[in-house]
Scaffold this motif. Structure first.
Motif, short mmCIF file in Angstrom:
data_model
loop_
_atom_site.label_atom_id
_atom_site.label_comp_id
_atom_site.label_asym_id
_atom_site.label_seq_id
_atom_site.Cartn_x
_atom_site.Cartn_y
_atom_site.Cartn_z
N GLU A 101 26.30 48.71 33.61
CA GLU A 101 25.93 49.41 32.38
C GLU A 101 24.41 49.35 32.16
O GLU A 101 23.80 50.35 31.74
CB GLU A 101 26.66 48.77 31.20
N LYS A 102 23.81 48.19 32.45
CA LYS A 102 22.35 48.08 32.32
C LYS A 102 21.64 48.97 33.33
O LYS A 102 20.62 49.61 33.01
CB LYS A 102 21.91 46.63 32.48
N LEU A 124 22.85 51.69 34.60
CA LEU A 124 23.02 53.07 34.15
C LEU A 124 22.04 53.39 33.03
O LEU A 124 21.44 54.47 33.01
CB LEU A 124 24.46 53.28 33.68
N ASP A 125 21.88 52.45 32.11
CA ASP A 125 20.90 52.67 31.04
C ASP A 125 19.47 52.74 31.60
O ASP A 125 18.63 53.51 31.10
CB ASP A 125 20.99 51.54 30.01
N ALA A 126 19.21 51.92 32.64
CA ALA A 126 17.86 51.90 33.22
C ALA A 126 17.52 53.22 33.89
O ALA A 126 16.33 53.57 34.00
CB ALA A 126 17.74 50.75 34.22
N THR A 127 18.52 53.96 34.37
CA THR A 127 18.23 55.25 35.02
C THR A 127 17.80 56.31 34.03
O THR A 127 17.28 57.36 34.45
CB THR A 127 19.47 55.75 35.78
N GLU A 128 18.03 56.08 32.74
CA GLU A 128 17.62 57.08 31.75
C GLU A 128 16.10 57.21 31.71
O GLU A 128 15.57 58.31 31.50
CB GLU A 128 18.15 56.69 30.37
N GLN A 153 23.70 58.23 38.65
CA GLN A 153 24.36 58.02 37.37
C GLN A 153 25.86 58.29 37.48
O GLN A 153 26.68 57.52 36.95
CB GLN A 153 23.73 58.92 36.31
N LYS A 212 28.83 55.47 36.98
CA LYS A 212 29.93 55.64 36.04
C LYS A 212 31.28 55.46 36.73
O LYS A 212 32.18 54.80 36.20
CB LYS A 212 29.85 57.03 35.40
N THR A 259 15.18 45.64 37.07
CA THR A 259 15.76 46.42 35.97
C THR A 259 16.74 47.45 36.50
O THR A 259 17.84 47.62 35.94
CB THR A 259 14.66 47.12 35.17
#
Length: 442
Positions: free
Chosen positions: A135-136, A138-142, A183, A187, A438
């Motif tokens: 989850e982190k 995935l958030d880091a790819t934003e 991403q 998921k 990260t």
């Protein structure tokens, strides 16, 4: 009054009664009761002496027989209870031994269940940590996605010929596609980890239920094994010895636990494989993102070098053009002055010719002076024509130089704007690109 009873039928002879013959006693004259029809078949309560002897001898004989039978029964009872006591003690000892073995067996399976429960718990905790990392990550790819899309949008604001599909744009589009695919992969992997966590918890719950049953069974069997013949908490339960139809046999009992453990080991293996897969996937995706980021940065750096070089050459050429414009402007001024300087000699020559054309009669001749003046006028006219031609060409050249200056300045401004976008807007923004840790979800 006399009681009438039925007369016993027995042989009153001494030989039949086993009584030694003696002289018959002298019978006394006893008044006989009435033997009328009303007392037929009955006698009075009084017996004869022979009957009295016979009666107690019979009692003695029967007592002797009963005593012998009693001694025989006692001997047999003593043998029976000694044998049954030994058998009971042996059976009880065997039951106690089997209870001990059963306790060891239950303890073994209970320990195995506990071990795999702890493994499943540790695996589930590890998967939860991996889920958090995913989850982190995935958030880091934003952040890279926002940087890449912002770079594409910023570069779309380049001006004129600089709005070109260059290597930087190609690398940026590759980076955007890569981030989208990563991403989607993160998921899918997260969903797979969540599914495995659910399966592990179900397997763990099954083992815990089995462990709880064995814990209770161990307690009951342990309590049963502590019972002895002197225990005060034992009591009769007649129906407990009845065989229940729905009770499983030992092989089914063992197979049930083995199946549960086999299922748990399958989930442990699946968890281990999934953890290795997720770790490798996170390393690969992180490496891919950093490699693509480096490619984009190199393309930006190369593009900036090209822009700086082009801008430098344009500025050098602009300086030359500006110098040429100044020289050409000075040349135009000189040509205009030269043309202006020819006006006076032309007026003089033309005035001379006009005045000489007023000469009368034969004086109006084409002498050498006339020819010289006409040649002078023609020379001045030719010179003026040449000067005007040069002036026209100089002005055309100056116009072209001005156009070149404007194009150069426009292109320099365009390159300056492009450099500002590449370096200030894009490259500075890319300094916020996440680190490897990260992107790995830490």
């Amino acid at each position: 009054m006399d009681v009438l009873v039925s007369r016993p039928q027995f042989d009153s002879r001494s030989v039949a009664q086993g009584v030694p013959e003696k002289d018959p006693p002298v019978e006394l004259e006893v008044p006989q009761p009435s033997s009328g029809s009303a007392t037929a078949g009955y006698r009075s309560a009084k017996y004869t002496t022979g009957e009295w002897f016979s009666k107690y001898h019979n009692i003695l004989q029967q007592a002797s027989i009963d005593s012998g039978e009693a001694r025989s029964v006692q001997r047999e009872s003593r043998i029976t209870y000694q044998d049954t006591a030994a058998a009971t003690l042996k059976t009880q000892a065997e039951g106690t031994r089997l209870l001990g073995e059963r306790l060891q067996e239950i303890h073994y399976w209970k320990s195995e269940l506990q071990r795999h429960i702890e493994r499943l718990l540790a695996d589930t905790e590890a998967l939860l940590a991996l889920k958090t990392r995913l989850e982190k990550a995935l958030d880091a790819t934003e952040i890279p996605y926002a940087i890449s899309t912002d770079n594409v949008k910023c570069r779309s604001r380049r001006l004129g010929p600089d709005l070109v599909r260059d290597s930087v744009e190609e690398e940026l589009l590759k980076e955007v596609d890569l981030i989208r695919s990563i991403q989607a992969l993160l998921k899918r992997t997260t969903a797979q980890v969540v599914s495995q966590i659910k399966t592990n918890r179900e397997a763990k719950q099954t083992l815990e239920l089995d462990w709880s049953d064995k814990y209770q069974a161990y307690g009951f069997d342990d309590h049963s094994g502590r019972h002895s013949n002197t225990s005060h908490d034992t009591q009769h339960h007649p129906s407990s010895a009845t065989v229940q139809e729905q009770v499983c046999n030992r092989s089914s009992w063992t197979k049930f636990t083995q199946d549960n453990l086999s299922k748990a080991m399958q989930e442990e293996q699946a968890t281990s494989q999934l953890r290795v897969l997720v770790e490798q996937m996170l390393r690969d995706t992180t490496e891919d993102l950093r490699v693509q980021c480096s490619s984009v940065d190199r393309a930006f750096s190369q593009r900036c070098v090209e822009l700086i070089e082009a801008k430098t050459q344009l500025e050098m050429k602009l300086a030359q053009i500006l110098e040429q414009i100044g020289a050409q402007e000075r040349n135009i001024v000189a040509l205009q002055q030269a043309i202006h300087n020819k006006e006076a000699p032309l007026r003089v020559a033309q005035s001379r010719l006009y005045l000489r054309s007023l000469r009368p009669n034969m004086e109006l001749c084409r002498d050498e002076t006339q020819l010289s003046l006409e040649g002078e006028v023609r020379q001045i006219d030719s010179t003026l024509a040449s000067l005007h031609q040069q002036l026209s060409e100089a002005r055309g050249s100056l116009s072209h130089l001005e156009e070149s200056r404007m194009e150069l300045e426009k292109d320099i401004s365009c390159k300056t704007h492009s450099l500002f976008i590449e370096r200030e807007k894009c490259m500075n923004h890319r300094k916020r690109y996440p680190t490897v840790s990260t992107l790995s979800g830490y």
